[in-house]
Design an enzyme around this catalytic site. Structure first.
Site, short mmCIF file in Angstrom:
data_model
loop_
_atom_site.label_atom_id
_atom_site.label_comp_id
_atom_site.label_asym_id
_atom_site.label_seq_id
_atom_site.Cartn_x
_atom_site.Cartn_y
_atom_site.Cartn_z
CG LEU A 1 32.90 34.20 33.35
CD1 LEU A 1 32.86 33.57 34.73
CD2 LEU A 1 31.69 33.74 32.54
CB CYS B 1 34.03 29.78 32.70
SG CYS B 1 35.05 31.14 32.10
CB SER C 1 26.06 31.22 27.49
OG SER C 1 26.62 32.18 28.35
C1 SIN Z 1 34.43 33.67 29.26
O1 SIN Z 1 33.72 34.63 29.51
O2 SIN Z 1 35.61 33.60 29.61
C2 SIN Z 1 33.86 32.49 28.49
C3 SIN Z 1 32.79 31.81 29.23
C4 SIN Z 1 32.94 30.34 29.30
O3 SIN Z 1 33.81 29.74 28.69
O4 SIN Z 1 32.13 29.71 30.01
#
Ligand code: SIN
Length: 305
Positions: free
Chosen positions: A75, A131, A23
Site C-alpha cells: 500500500l 490487501c 486499483s
Molecule cells: C498492495 O499495495 O500491497 C496491494 C494492494 C492490495 O492487494 O489490495
C-alpha cells in the site's frame, strides 16, 4: 457505427462503459492519461489510499510467474490529503469517474478516510478489506462474516458516497462474506482481490519477495474470479464488479455472463497499456454480432447446467 450501449449504472453512478481500471494498476491516472483519455474508461479505481503517506514494503515487491505476478507492494501511497488536494482536481478535469480505494490498519482509519472523502468530488469509495500485504488491517478485516459485517456497518455510517466493498478470495465461502457486506449497507462489491502466493529462487533458496509472500494476480486467477462472481452474484442483489485476471474482451464477456455488472482491468494494464481499448472494442463488436442493444443484457446470462 456502434448502436449497442455500453453504459452501466453501479450504485446510482452512471459509467459510460463497464470497464474500470483496477486499483493499484493505474496509480491516480496521470501516467495512463498519456496513452488515452481517462474518460474513455468507465471509471478509475485509484491506488489504495491510507490516512498518512506510506512507503510500502521493502523491495523486491514484484515476482513474475508464468501467468501473472505476485506483488507485495504494501500500500505505498501519498496519503489521503495529497490525493484530495493534488490528484483529484486533475482527475475531475479529465472527466473521469473516480473511485477512491481506501485502506487502513484500524476501523477508525477507514471511518476517518470515508469522512474525508464525503466532501470531495470522488464518485464512489471502494473499501479495501482484502490487501494481503500489510501487517495490520487489510485482509484481517475481510476474512470472516463477522468482521466484514462489523466494518461495513461502521464505515457505512461515516460514508455518504456509494460504498463498494472489495472482497478477498482467500476465504472458504465468498458468497456468505458478500451477503454479510450487503446486509450491512454495501452498495456494490468488487471481487476478487489477489490470492496469497509465494515464489522461491531455487539457487539462493530465498523467496523472491522481501515480504516472503504476496498476492497473485493476472490470467492465472481468472477462472477463480469467474467462479466466485458466479457464486456471489446469484446470492446478492447489489451489483458485483468482477476483477481478477481479465485480459481480453472474451474474458470481459465471460465474467459478465457469470453475473458481473462491471469489471476491472488490472495486471493486463502492465502487459499492454492499450488492453482497455481492445477490450471495449471487442465487447462492442460482440454486442453488435449478437444483436444486443445493451451490455446489461449479458449480465448473469450464463446458462448453468
Ligand atoms: C498492495 O499495495 O500491497 C496491494 C494492494 C492490495 O492487494 O489490495
Amino acid at each position: 457505427m456502434a448502436v449497442s450501449s455500453l453504459q452501466v449504472n453501479i450504485a446510482g453512478v452512471k459509467l459510460n462503459n463497464p470497464l474500470i481500471l483496477a486499483s493499484g494498476t493505474a496509480g491516480f491516472g496521470e501516467e495512463i492519461s498519456r496513452f488515452y483519455p481517462l474518460e474513455n474508461v468507465g471509471a478509475i479505481a485509484c491506488k489504495g489510499t491510507t490516512l498518512e503517506p506510506r512507503d510500502g514494503n521493502p523491495p523486491p515487491r514484484i515476482a513474475e510467474t508464468p501467468s501473472g505476478i505476485i506483488n507485495s507492494v504494501g500500500l505505498e501511497n501519498p496519503g489521503a490529503d495529497r490525493f484530495i488536494n493534488d490528484y483529484l482536481p486533475w482527475l475531475n478535469m479529465q472527466k473521469a469517474v473516480v473511485i477512491a480505494n481506501i485502506a487502513g490498519s484500524t476501523q477508525e482509519d477507514y471511518c476517518a478516510l470515508a469522512e474525508k472523502f464525503n466532501d470531495t468530488a470522488v464518485d464512489m469509495v471502494e473499501m479495501n478489506i482484502s490487501c494481503p500485504n500489510v501487517k495490520s488491517g487489510g485482509l484481517a478485516f475481510g476474512t470472516s462474516c463477522q468482521s466484514v459485517a462489523q466494518i461495513t456497518r461502521t464505515v457505512r455510517s461515516h460514508c455518504s458516497k456509494p460504498l463498494i466493498v472489495k472482497l478477498s478470495p482467500n476465504v472458504a465461502d465468498i458468497a456468505e462474506i458478500a451477503i454479510a457486506a450487503e446486509s450491512e449497507g454495501a452498495d456494490a462489491l468488487t471481487l476478487i482481490n489477489t490470492i496469497t502466493a509465494m515464489k522461491i529462487d531455487i539457487q539462493t533458496r530465498r523467496p523472491i519477495l522481501r515480504n516472503n509472500i504476496g498476492g497473485l494476480s493476472g490470467p492465472a486467477i481468472f477462472p477463480i474470479a469467474v467462479r466466485m462472481v458466479w457464486q456471489t452474484a446469484a446470492k446478492v442483489k447489489i451489483p458485483v464488479i468482477g476483477a481478477g485476471g481479465i485480459s481480453s474482451w472474451q474474458d470481459a464477456v465471460e465474467i459478465m455472463l457469470a453475473g458481473a455488472a462491471a469489471f476491472q482491468i488490472g495486471t493486463a494494464n502492465f502487459t499492454d497499456i492499450y488492453t482497455p481499448r481492445e477490450v471495449l472494442k471487442g465487447l462492442d463488436e460482440y454486442l453488435e454480432a449478437n444483436r444486443l442493444k445493451s451490455v446489461n443484457e449479458i449480465v448473469g446470462g450464463v446458462r448453468a447446467w
